[in-house]
Enzyme design. Structure first.
Site, PDB file in Angstrom:
ATOM      1  N   TYR A 239      62.581  85.806  48.840  1.00 25.49           N
ATOM      2  CA  TYR A 239      61.615  86.630  49.553  1.00 25.49           C
ATOM      3  C   TYR A 239      61.032  85.829  50.725  1.00 25.49           C
ATOM      4  O   TYR A 239      60.716  84.647  50.571  1.00 25.49           O
ATOM      5  CB  TYR A 239      60.516  87.042  48.558  1.00 25.49           C
ATOM      6  CG  TYR A 239      59.477  87.925  49.152  1.00 25.49           C
ATOM      7  CD1 TYR A 239      59.763  89.247  49.465  1.00 25.49           C
ATOM      8  CD2 TYR A 239      58.202  87.449  49.427  1.00 25.49           C
ATOM      9  CE1 TYR A 239      58.808  90.075  50.029  1.00 25.49           C
ATOM     10  CE2 TYR A 239      57.240  88.267  49.984  1.00 25.49           C
ATOM     11  CZ  TYR A 239      57.543  89.577  50.286  1.00 25.49           C
ATOM     12  OH  TYR A 239      56.600  90.379  50.849  1.00 25.49           O
TER      13      TYR A 239
ATOM     14  N   ASP B 105      61.712  84.965  40.009  1.00 26.78           N
ATOM     15  CA  ASP B 105      60.999  86.128  40.527  1.00 26.78           C
ATOM     16  C   ASP B 105      61.775  87.371  40.064  1.00 26.78           C
ATOM     17  O   ASP B 105      62.899  87.601  40.493  1.00 26.78           O
ATOM     18  CB  ASP B 105      60.946  86.016  42.058  1.00 26.78           C
ATOM     19  CG  ASP B 105      60.178  87.155  42.717  1.00 26.78           C
ATOM     20  OD1 ASP B 105      60.142  88.262  42.146  1.00 26.78           O
ATOM     21  OD2 ASP B 105      59.659  86.947  43.823  1.00 26.78           O
TER      22      ASP B 105
HETATM   23  C1  LIG Z   1      57.018  91.811  47.590  1.00 26.58           C
HETATM   24  C2  LIG Z   1      57.634  90.627  46.968  1.00 26.58           C
HETATM   25  C3  LIG Z   1      56.920  89.437  46.785  1.00 26.58           C
HETATM   26  C4  LIG Z   1      55.486  89.273  47.264  1.00 26.58           C
HETATM   27  O1  LIG Z   1      54.636  90.152  46.646  1.00 26.58           O
HETATM   28  P1  LIG Z   1      53.234  90.667  47.294  1.00 26.58           P
HETATM   29  O2  LIG Z   1      52.678  91.520  46.228  1.00 26.58           O
HETATM   30  O3  LIG Z   1      53.578  91.391  48.536  1.00 26.58           O
HETATM   31  O4  LIG Z   1      52.447  89.440  47.580  1.00 26.58           O
HETATM   32  C5  LIG Z   1      57.543  88.386  46.146  1.00 26.58           C
HETATM   33  N1  LIG Z   1      58.814  88.484  45.745  1.00 26.58           N
HETATM   34  C6  LIG Z   1      59.547  89.607  45.922  1.00 26.58           C
HETATM   35  C7  LIG Z   1      60.956  89.635  45.446  1.00 26.58           C
HETATM   36  C8  LIG Z   1      58.991  90.703  46.537  1.00 26.58           C
HETATM   37  O5  LIG Z   1      59.719  91.809  46.723  1.00 26.58           O
END
Ligand SMILES: *Cc1c(COP(=O)(O)O)cnc(C)c1O
Length: 409
Positions: free
Chosen positions: A111, A183
């Site tokens: 990301y 993630d």
């Molecule tokens: C959107 C996203 C983030 C960050 O999240 P926020 O809530 O916008 O801070 C991190 N990792 C992935 C894969 C995302 O899609």
């Protein structure tokens, strides 16, 4: 609720606090900044950790706690820490486990803001980072050094949906005594549970599928009880990326339908991906549900289905890409994903703009790449919207090439 309930049931019931006073079915919203102590002695006991109970919402809140218990249960982990945003979760997980002089190995395509945090912020504090292509164990082991502490990745990778082998990466991390962080935003525990592959920490942007209604930014970190205590006490308490109780409440509400939403997102996305693949204007479709995608072999192994995000490249230049997006009628031009509404965006100029062009190309993000988040609308309407935009671009390109031919003659 029984501990071993099905995940579909956990999405509705896990972590539920019983309202003994009024019997509220829905989660009570404790919209309060602070909690009253009966007397000085009780206050002292709370601060000393000798008595359970709440002190101040930055340190914990009952509504937030229910959200934490729910996601932890669904991820199969002991505990969780909710955060103000997904980046709050990524930051908390990294900052709690890295100090000056430590080294971190990250997947090179992550990301955009996670990349920026590691490449441009952590390095300011004396933390070293190496970005590698994590498709092969050798690439990871070659990057591991004496001072390596953490390994960070996401799968499928945003935005072109490359899938990384969690079993392989979990093993490498264990062999080298590294803390592994995944993630899991794109798939949610409904489709993928990294803990089953020995991953230590799972982070989410709860802004996306977990909430699912496009009205909150939030995040969550799941891990062992000990790790969550460490993250809360060493980072969250002091840095203060705490979620608002109201946002936790909205996500709890949204999560009740997570199982059925994910089912629909996956089913529609598969149909959309097949449609795109059949269109001559579309050069390549990136969706792990397709047999043509390198990640397809992981379906059924580490992920139940491919989720609701698709990337594709159209024949044409960067302007055609931008024009394509402008032609959409049902889709909204917006970053984010996982909402009821179908969304479309252009990674090179939007989500991945924190990368330099060189970094972008190195991570496989071409200028003509388009990413969509397939929403919960009728799949026929979604496909028709894409179809009319494709036809418009094809007509424009046809007219342009005809003009060229005429000019030439
Ligand atoms: C959107 C996203 C983030 C960050 O999240 P926020 O809530 O916008 O801070 C991190 N990792 C992935 C894969 C995302 O899609």
């Amino acid at each position: 609720m029984k501990k071993n309930s099905h995940i579909d049931t956990q999405a509705i019931h896990a972590g539920r606090i019983n309202d003994d006073q009024f019997g509220s079915l829905a989660t009570p919203l404790y919209q309060t900044s602070t909690f009253i102590f009966k007397d000085a002695e009780q206050g002292a006991q709370r601060f000393a950790g000798e008595q359970e109970g709440y002190i101040y919402t930055r340190l914990g809140n009952p509504t937030t706690r229910q959200f934490e218990h729910r996601v932890a249960a669904m991820e199969g982990m002991e505990d969780a820490a909710a955060t103000a945003t997904g980046m709050g979760a990524v930051s908390a997980a990294l900052l709690a486990n890295l100090s000056a002089g430590d080294h971190l190995v990250s997947s090179k395509a992550v990301y955009g803001c996670s990349y920026a945090l590691m490449a441009h912020q952590l390095t300011r504090f004396g933390i070293e980072v190496t970005f590698v292509d994590m498709d092969k164990a050798e690439n990871i082991t070659a990057a591991i050094k004496e001072n390596t502490k953490v390994i960070f990745l996401e799968t499928p990778i945003n935005p072109n949906l490359v899938v990384l082998d969690l079993e392989m990466i979990g093993k490498v991390a264990k062999q080298h005594n590294l803390i592994s962080i995944v993630d899991n935003t794109f798939l949610t525990p409904m489709l993928q549970r990294p803990v089953e592959f020995g991953i230590d920490i799972v982070v989410h942007s709860a802004t996306k599928y977990l909430n699912g209604h496009g009205d909150v930014v939030a995040g969550i970190v799941c891990a062992s009880a000990e790790m969550i205590q460490h993250i809360k006490m060493t980072v969250l308490k002091d840095i203060g990326a705490t979620i608002s109780p109201h946002d936790a409440w909205l996500i709890l509400r949204g999560m009740k339908t997570l199982p059925i939403r994910m089912e629909r997102h996956c089913k529609s996305a598969m149909q959309v991906a097949e449609f795109l693949e059949s269109e001559p204007l579309v050069k390549e479709v990136f969706y792990p549900g397709l047999k043509s995608h390198s990640g397809n072999k992981f379906i059924g192994k580490q992920m139940k289905a491919a989720g609701g995000v698709i990337a594709f490249e159209i024949n044409g230049d960067i302007n055609d890409g931008a024009q394509f997006i402008n032609h959409m009628q049902l889709f909204s031009i917006a970053v984010s994903l996982g909402d009821a509404e179908s969304l479309i965006q252009h990674p090179a100029s939007m989500t991945h703009s924190p990368y330099t062009q060189e970094e972008r190309l190195d991570a496989g993000i071409s200028d003509g790449l388009i990413r969509i988040s397939v929403g919960l609308e009728s799949v026929d309407d979604i496909i028709n919207d894409l179809k009319q935009a494709i036809n418009k671009i094809a007509r424009q390109q046809g007219a342009a090439s005809l003009k060229k031919v005429v000019n030439f003659s």
